[in-house]
Design a protein around this motif. Structure first.
Motif, PDB file in Angstrom:
ATOM      1  N   THR A   1      35.739  38.112  39.156  1.00  0.00           N
ATOM      2  CA  THR A   1      36.054  37.325  37.980  1.00  0.00           C
ATOM      3  C   THR A   1      37.504  36.865  38.005  1.00  0.00           C
ATOM      4  N   PRO A   2      37.779  35.660  37.526  1.00  0.00           N
ATOM      5  CA  PRO A   2      39.159  35.201  37.428  1.00  0.00           C
ATOM      6  C   PRO A   2      39.911  35.963  36.331  1.00  0.00           C
ATOM      7  N   ILE A   3      41.227  36.015  36.467  1.00  0.00           N
ATOM      8  CA  ILE A   3      42.105  36.590  35.454  1.00  0.00           C
ATOM      9  C   ILE A   3      42.903  35.435  34.864  1.00  0.00           C
ATOM     10  N   VAL A   4      42.884  35.323  33.530  1.00  0.00           N
ATOM     11  CA  VAL A   4      43.560  34.226  32.844  1.00  0.00           C
ATOM     12  C   VAL A   4      44.460  34.768  31.734  1.00  0.00           C
ATOM     13  N   ASN A   5      45.430  33.945  31.327  1.00  0.00           N
ATOM     14  CA  ASN A   5      46.265  34.312  30.188  1.00  0.00           C
ATOM     15  C   ASN A   5      45.644  33.751  28.910  1.00  0.00           C
ATOM     16  N   GLU A   6      46.375  33.860  27.804  1.00  0.00           N
ATOM     17  CA  GLU A   6      45.844  33.417  26.513  1.00  0.00           C
ATOM     18  C   GLU A   6      45.597  31.906  26.454  1.00  0.00           C
ATOM     19  N   ASN A   7      46.212  31.131  27.358  1.00  0.00           N
ATOM     20  CA  ASN A   7      45.992  29.680  27.414  1.00  0.00           C
ATOM     21  C   ASN A   7      44.934  29.290  28.442  1.00  0.00           C
ATOM     22  N   ASN A   8      44.232  30.286  28.972  1.00  0.00           N
ATOM     23  CA  ASN A   8      43.208  30.092  29.991  1.00  0.00           C
ATOM     24  C   ASN A   8      43.788  29.604  31.321  1.00  0.00           C
ATOM     25  N   ASN A   9      45.092  29.819  31.539  1.00  0.00           N
ATOM     26  CA  ASN A   9      45.710  29.504  32.826  1.00  0.00           C
ATOM     27  C   ASN A   9      45.333  30.575  33.834  1.00  0.00           C
ATOM     28  N   LEU A  10      44.958  30.149  35.019  1.00  0.00           N
ATOM     29  CA  LEU A  10      44.540  31.058  36.072  1.00  0.00           C
ATOM     30  C   LEU A  10      45.742  31.844  36.595  1.00  0.00           C
ATOM     31  N   LEU A  11      45.644  33.175  36.561  1.00  0.00           N
ATOM     32  CA  LEU A  11      46.715  34.046  37.044  1.00  0.00           C
ATOM     33  C   LEU A  11      46.345  34.765  38.327  1.00  0.00           C
ATOM     34  N   GLY A  12      45.048  34.984  38.517  1.00  0.00           N
ATOM     35  CA  GLY A  12      44.597  35.737  39.677  1.00  0.00           C
ATOM     36  C   GLY A  12      43.089  35.832  39.678  1.00  0.00           C
ATOM     37  N   ILE A  13      42.604  36.660  40.578  1.00  0.00           N
ATOM     38  CA  ILE A  13      41.163  36.909  40.671  1.00  0.00           C
ATOM     39  C   ILE A  13      40.983  38.349  41.111  1.00  0.00           C
ATOM     40  N   ILE A  14      39.907  38.955  40.682  1.00  0.00           N
ATOM     41  CA  ILE A  14      39.590  40.309  41.130  1.00  0.00           C
ATOM     42  C   ILE A  14      38.128  40.344  41.533  1.00  0.00           C
ATOM     43  N   VAL A  15      37.862  40.965  42.669  1.00  0.00           N
ATOM     44  CA  VAL A  15      36.503  41.133  43.162  1.00  0.00           C
ATOM     45  C   VAL A  15      36.246  42.619  43.351  1.00  0.00           C
ATOM     46  N   LYS A  16      34.981  42.976  43.445  1.00  0.00           N
ATOM     47  CA  LYS A  16      34.640  44.390  43.576  1.00  0.00           C
ATOM     48  C   LYS A  16      35.313  45.028  44.783  1.00  0.00           C
ATOM     49  N   ALA A  17      35.503  44.269  45.854  1.00  0.00           N
ATOM     50  CA  ALA A  17      36.172  44.825  47.034  1.00  0.00           C
ATOM     51  C   ALA A  17      37.596  45.252  46.699  1.00  0.00           C
ATOM     52  N   ASP A  18      38.286  44.498  45.842  1.00  0.00           N
ATOM     53  CA  ASP A  18      39.636  44.891  45.403  1.00  0.00           C
ATOM     54  C   ASP A  18      39.580  46.231  44.679  1.00  0.00           C
ATOM     55  N   ILE A  19      38.594  46.371  43.810  1.00  0.00           N
ATOM     56  CA  ILE A  19      38.454  47.605  43.031  1.00  0.00           C
ATOM     57  C   ILE A  19      38.130  48.768  43.945  1.00  0.00           C
ATOM     58  N   HIS A  20      37.252  48.566  44.912  1.00  0.00           N
ATOM     59  CA  HIS A  20      36.901  49.650  45.829  1.00  0.00           C
ATOM     60  C   HIS A  20      38.109  50.086  46.653  1.00  0.00           C
ATOM     61  N   ARG A  21      38.927  49.125  47.110  1.00  0.00           N
ATOM     62  CA  ARG A  21      40.164  49.474  47.826  1.00  0.00           C
ATOM     63  C   ARG A  21      41.104  50.259  46.923  1.00  0.00           C
ATOM     64  N   PHE A  22      41.202  49.835  45.677  1.00  0.00           N
ATOM     65  CA  PHE A  22      42.049  50.518  44.696  1.00  0.00           C
ATOM     66  C   PHE A  22      41.574  51.950  44.472  1.00  0.00           C
ATOM     67  N   LEU A  23      40.275  52.151  44.418  1.00  0.00           N
ATOM     68  CA  LEU A  23      39.728  53.484  44.152  1.00  0.00           C
ATOM     69  C   LEU A  23      39.986  54.463  45.289  1.00  0.00           C
ATOM     70  N   MET A  24      40.311  53.949  46.469  1.00  0.00           N
ATOM     71  CA  MET A  24      40.611  54.822  47.601  1.00  0.00           C
ATOM     72  C   MET A  24      41.945  55.549  47.399  1.00  0.00           C
TER      73      MET A  24
END
Length: 133
Positions: free
Chosen positions: A35-58
């Motif tokens: 899913t994309p990450i946006v600020n209060e103006n709906n400006n795109l700041l980043g994206i996160i995918v499950k693979a990012d989360i799985h790497r983080f959980l390591m």
């Protein structure tokens, strides 16, 4: 044809302060892999995918309270809504990503995945390649 013709809207997006736990819950509930990450103006700041989360959980950490901005990819491969579908398809392939946020300026307006592109090309070539051939 422009990518805006096939992009998915509305987009399920999250805020940078949302927790990794909350984002993973949203992904599982909506049956999405990122899913994309946006600020209060709906400006795109980043994206996160499950693979990012799985790497983080390591790594040891605070899964339930960690903000998604600690984990998200900030260098986002994206496309403008007025780009040609073929150009977006080339971008997906060359950057080895499965989906692209679609923006107008930097405001998130849609999302397109590899599946959306394949579906478009299959539908537009139905007469040349009928089902089952």
């Amino acid at each position: 044809m422009k990518i805006r013709e096939i992009m998915r809207t509305p987009v399920i997006a999250v805020k940078p302060s949302d927790t990794v736990d909350k984002v993973l819950e949203i992904m599982n509930r909506e049956k999405i892999h990122g899913t994309p990450i946006v600020n209060e103006n709906n400006n795109l700041l980043g994206i996160i995918v499950k693979a990012d989360i799985h790497r983080f959980l390591m790594e040891p950490g605070h899964y339930k309270s960690c903000p998604v901005e600690w984990v998200m990819t900030k260098e986002v491969v994206k496309a403008q809504a007025d780009e040609e579908i073929i150009e977006v398809a080339k971008k997906l392939r060359s950057k080895d990503v499965i989906a692209l946020p679609i923006v107008e300026g930097n405001v998130l307006v849609g999302l397109v995945s590899i599946e959306d592109i394949v579906d478009y090309f299959l539908e537009s070539n139905k007469q040349r390649y009928p089902a089952g051939s």
